[in-house]
Scaffold this motif. Structure first.
Motif, PDB file in Angstrom:
ATOM      1  N   SER A 103       2.474   7.010  16.204  1.00 53.11           N
ATOM      2  CA  SER A 103       3.293   5.852  15.828  1.00 53.11           C
ATOM      3  C   SER A 103       4.780   6.175  15.879  1.00 53.11           C
ATOM      4  O   SER A 103       5.596   5.436  15.342  1.00 53.11           O
ATOM      5  CB  SER A 103       2.891   5.389  14.422  1.00 53.11           C
ATOM      6  N   ALA A 104       5.130   7.275  16.519  1.00 50.92           N
ATOM      7  CA  ALA A 104       6.492   7.794  16.458  1.00 50.92           C
ATOM      8  C   ALA A 104       7.561   6.838  16.994  1.00 50.92           C
ATOM      9  O   ALA A 104       7.353   6.124  17.981  1.00 50.92           O
ATOM     10  CB  ALA A 104       6.576   9.116  17.217  1.00 50.92           C
ATOM     11  N   GLY A 105       8.717   6.875  16.349  1.00 52.53           N
ATOM     12  CA  GLY A 105       9.850   6.035  16.718  1.00 52.53           C
ATOM     13  C   GLY A 105      10.298   6.249  18.149  1.00 52.53           C
ATOM     14  O   GLY A 105      10.815   5.326  18.800  1.00 52.53           O
ATOM     15  N   SER A 121      -6.332   5.964   3.324  1.00 50.12           N
ATOM     16  CA  SER A 121      -6.838   5.170   2.194  1.00 50.12           C
ATOM     17  C   SER A 121      -5.762   4.283   1.573  1.00 50.12           C
ATOM     18  O   SER A 121      -6.074   3.322   0.869  1.00 50.12           O
ATOM     19  CB  SER A 121      -7.475   6.077   1.144  1.00 50.12           C
ATOM     20  N   GLN A 122      -4.478   4.597   1.854  1.00 48.35           N
ATOM     21  CA  GLN A 122      -3.428   3.695   1.353  1.00 48.35           C
ATOM     22  C   GLN A 122      -3.493   2.372   2.100  1.00 48.35           C
ATOM     23  O   GLN A 122      -3.351   1.301   1.511  1.00 48.35           O
ATOM     24  CB  GLN A 122      -2.048   4.308   1.594  1.00 48.35           C
ATOM     25  N   VAL A 123      -3.703   2.476   3.407  1.00 45.73           N
ATOM     26  CA  VAL A 123      -3.727   1.265   4.226  1.00 45.73           C
ATOM     27  C   VAL A 123      -4.949   0.404   3.884  1.00 45.73           C
ATOM     28  O   VAL A 123      -4.874  -0.823   3.861  1.00 45.73           O
ATOM     29  CB  VAL A 123      -3.701   1.653   5.734  1.00 45.73           C
ATOM     30  N   VAL A 124      -6.058   1.061   3.570  1.00 45.94           N
ATOM     31  CA  VAL A 124      -7.260   0.304   3.212  1.00 45.94           C
ATOM     32  C   VAL A 124      -7.092  -0.380   1.851  1.00 45.94           C
ATOM     33  O   VAL A 124      -7.542  -1.500   1.647  1.00 45.94           O
ATOM     34  CB  VAL A 124      -8.507   1.232   3.182  1.00 45.94           C
ATOM     35  N   ALA A 174     -11.875   5.581   8.325  1.00 47.13           N
ATOM     36  CA  ALA A 174     -10.925   5.711   7.212  1.00 47.13           C
ATOM     37  C   ALA A 174     -11.076   7.068   6.547  1.00 47.13           C
ATOM     38  O   ALA A 174     -12.182   7.605   6.452  1.00 47.13           O
ATOM     39  CB  ALA A 174     -11.169   4.600   6.180  1.00 47.13           C
ATOM     40  N   TRP A 175      -9.944   7.615   6.100  1.00 45.18           N
ATOM     41  CA  TRP A 175      -9.994   8.898   5.394  1.00 45.18           C
ATOM     42  C   TRP A 175      -9.173   8.837   4.116  1.00 45.18           C
ATOM     43  O   TRP A 175      -8.234   8.046   3.986  1.00 45.18           O
ATOM     44  CB  TRP A 175      -9.499  10.038   6.293  1.00 45.18           C
ATOM     45  N   ASP A 176      -9.569   9.702   3.204  1.00 42.54           N
ATOM     46  CA  ASP A 176      -8.840   9.882   1.943  1.00 42.54           C
ATOM     47  C   ASP A 176      -8.928  11.371   1.656  1.00 42.54           C
ATOM     48  O   ASP A 176      -9.986  11.972   1.830  1.00 42.54           O
ATOM     49  CB  ASP A 176      -9.538   9.059   0.846  1.00 42.54           C
ATOM     50  N   TYR A 193       7.910   3.355  15.862  1.00 44.93           N
ATOM     51  CA  TYR A 193       8.435   2.461  16.913  1.00 44.93           C
ATOM     52  C   TYR A 193       8.521   1.031  16.427  1.00 44.93           C
ATOM     53  O   TYR A 193       9.225   0.214  17.016  1.00 44.93           O
ATOM     54  CB  TYR A 193       7.583   2.552  18.193  1.00 44.93           C
ATOM     55  N   TYR A 194       7.814   0.727  15.343  1.00 47.07           N
ATOM     56  CA  TYR A 194       7.774  -0.657  14.875  1.00 47.07           C
ATOM     57  C   TYR A 194       8.660  -0.912  13.666  1.00 47.07           C
ATOM     58  O   TYR A 194       8.535  -1.941  12.999  1.00 47.07           O
ATOM     59  CB  TYR A 194       6.321  -1.073  14.567  1.00 47.07           C
ATOM     60  N   SER A 195       9.527   0.031  13.325  1.00 44.09           N
ATOM     61  CA  SER A 195      10.459  -0.233  12.225  1.00 44.09           C
ATOM     62  C   SER A 195      11.785   0.467  12.506  1.00 44.09           C
ATOM     63  O   SER A 195      11.874   1.319  13.389  1.00 44.09           O
ATOM     64  CB  SER A 195       9.869   0.226  10.884  1.00 44.09           C
ATOM     65  N   ARG A 210      11.588  13.267   8.920  1.00 41.89           N
ATOM     66  CA  ARG A 210      10.435  13.939   8.318  1.00 41.89           C
ATOM     67  C   ARG A 210       9.119  13.384   8.863  1.00 41.89           C
ATOM     68  O   ARG A 210       8.103  14.073   8.878  1.00 41.89           O
ATOM     69  CB  ARG A 210      10.475  13.792   6.794  1.00 41.89           C
ATOM     70  N   CYS A 211       9.123  12.140   9.307  1.00 38.24           N
ATOM     71  CA  CYS A 211       7.909  11.557   9.895  1.00 38.24           C
ATOM     72  C   CYS A 211       7.490  12.348  11.130  1.00 38.24           C
ATOM     73  O   CYS A 211       6.314  12.413  11.468  1.00 38.24           O
ATOM     74  CB  CYS A 211       8.146  10.107  10.305  1.00 38.24           C
ATOM     75  N   THR A 212       8.462  12.913  11.828  1.00 41.07           N
ATOM     76  CA  THR A 212       8.188  13.634  13.072  1.00 41.07           C
ATOM     77  C   THR A 212       7.899  15.109  12.817  1.00 41.07           C
ATOM     78  O   THR A 212       7.028  15.698  13.454  1.00 41.07           O
ATOM     79  CB  THR A 212       9.393  13.481  14.037  1.00 41.07           C
ATOM     80  N   PRO A 267       0.766  19.020   7.083  1.00 38.20           N
ATOM     81  CA  PRO A 267       1.209  20.222   7.820  1.00 38.20           C
ATOM     82  C   PRO A 267       1.530  19.880   9.272  1.00 38.20           C
ATOM     83  O   PRO A 267       0.965  20.444  10.214  1.00 38.20           O
ATOM     84  CB  PRO A 267      -0.003  21.157   7.711  1.00 38.20           C
ATOM     85  N   LEU A 268       2.443  18.938   9.466  1.00 32.38           N
ATOM     86  CA  LEU A 268       2.682  18.316  10.765  1.00 32.38           C
ATOM     87  C   LEU A 268       3.189  19.299  11.817  1.00 32.38           C
ATOM     88  O   LEU A 268       2.753  19.271  12.977  1.00 32.38           O
ATOM     89  CB  LEU A 268       3.690  17.179  10.573  1.00 32.38           C
ATOM     90  N   ALA A 269       4.109  20.184  11.410  1.00 34.67           N
ATOM     91  CA  ALA A 269       4.645  21.128  12.389  1.00 34.67           C
ATOM     92  C   ALA A 269       3.536  22.048  12.901  1.00 34.67           C
ATOM     93  O   ALA A 269       3.428  22.301  14.105  1.00 34.67           O
ATOM     94  CB  ALA A 269       5.781  21.939  11.768  1.00 34.67           C
TER      95      ALA A 269
END
Ligand code: NCC
Length: 274
Positions: free
Chosen positions: A57-59, A102-105, A125-127, A224-226, A232-234, A240-242
């Motif tokens: 979903s990256a900008g 689970s936040q989105v759900v 879905a995951w939590d 990309y949608y905001s 930090r999103c990237t 543990p994104l990096a």
């Protein structure tokens, strides 16, 4: 032995980490009502050997013009509430499956039960649950209550292909990441992006992932949608994104131009190597 050595290759550890989806026969769901609602069929049961793509979903997808390329794949995976409408040129409009957290759900703002984004596609879905927790403990106290809306969704769409991810397999995946990282990574589950890579790879002939490894379009935007600016999103704050991204880049077979100018990595599930 050579076979044991091979099993320790990153690609093999990823292929074998198997993100598990909960089934009706898995205790405690074999005896509780929720299990009765689980889909009868396995996810991807007719999808072996397809071309697959994951759309982060990256900008920096903004201005990518990757829409047609994305839609040319057999299976297209997206995340959470990331829209396609109005963004087709950059992200395409085909969606086969969404991974949702689970936040989105659960949170009202995402309108999970009503929104068209979640209809007529596969869903997983995951939590996070807690490290070393049993499924009973998890069901009694999830991070965000995804069970209430899961039940409501399945009651109004009984044939939906909507699966729950076994939280224990998220932690197994976390262990794979930790195994290959030089430093200790935060004890939080991988992002939806990496969960998606682990889920899809075993069924694909090849898996493309767009704008997960940041390309030269990097613009600081979270999505990309905001318009929110948040690097930090990237590069990672909680997930543990990096570590996920370094691991994925290590498995990439595309050339530098494709990765850093076009924003696409390609991973092949080389079972023969394992
Ligand atoms: O932002 P999110 O992620 O929905 O993005 C989906 C996946 O795309 C990849 N990504 C995203 C942005 C970016 N700049 N670079 C990226 O590589 C990541 O792989 C990411 O997983 C999630 O993983 O579920 C996450 O969800 C959001 C949020 O809950 C939902 O978008 C709903 O609003 C989390 N943000 C917050 O909780 C504030 C995010 O940490 C993880």
């Amino acid at each position: 032995s050579e076979t044991n050595q091979k099993k320790k290759l990153p690609i093999c550890m990823l292929l074998n980490s198997k993100i598990k989806l909960l089934r009706k026969k898995d205790p405690p769901f074999n005896v509780n009502k929720l299990g009765q609602l689980f889909p009868k069929h396995k996810l991807f049961r007719k999808s072996k050997g397809k071309s697959c793509i994951i759309v982060s979903s990256a900008g920096s997808l903004t201005g990518s013009g990757l829409g047609n390329f994305i839609d040319s794949h057999d299976i297209v995976m997206r995340f959470n509430h990331a829209p396609t409408e109005g963004y087709e040129t950059d992200v395409g409009n085909k969606t086969s499956i969404r991974i949702v957290n689970s936040q989105v759900v659960s949170k009202a703002e995402f309108n999970f039960l009503e929104s068209k984004l979640f209809k007529n596609i596969s869903l997983a879905a995951w939590d996070p649950g807690k490290f070393n927790e049993t499924l009973e403990q998890w069901q009694a106290k999830p991070d965000f209550d995804l069970f209430t809306n899961y039940r409501k969704f399945m009651e109004s769409n009984p044939n939906a292909d909507f699966h729950l991810i076994d939280p224990r397999s998220l932690w197994d995946l976390w262990k794979v990441l930790q195994h290959f990282s030089n430093d200790s990574i935060p004890r939080n589950p991988p992002s939806s992006g990496f969960i998606g890579i682990a889920m899809m790879l075993p069924i694909c002939s090849y898996l493309d992932v767009v704008e997960y490894i940041p390309s030269t379009r990097l613009n600081g935007k979270c999505h990309y949608y905001s318009e929110e600016i948040n690097v930090r999103c990237t590069f990672g704050a909680w997930h543990p994104l990096a570590a996920e991204k370094l691991f994925s880049l290590h498995l990439n077979s595309a050339n530098d131009f494709t990765v850093f100018q076009l924003g696409i990595i390609r991973i092949r599930p080389n079972w023969d190597d394992c």
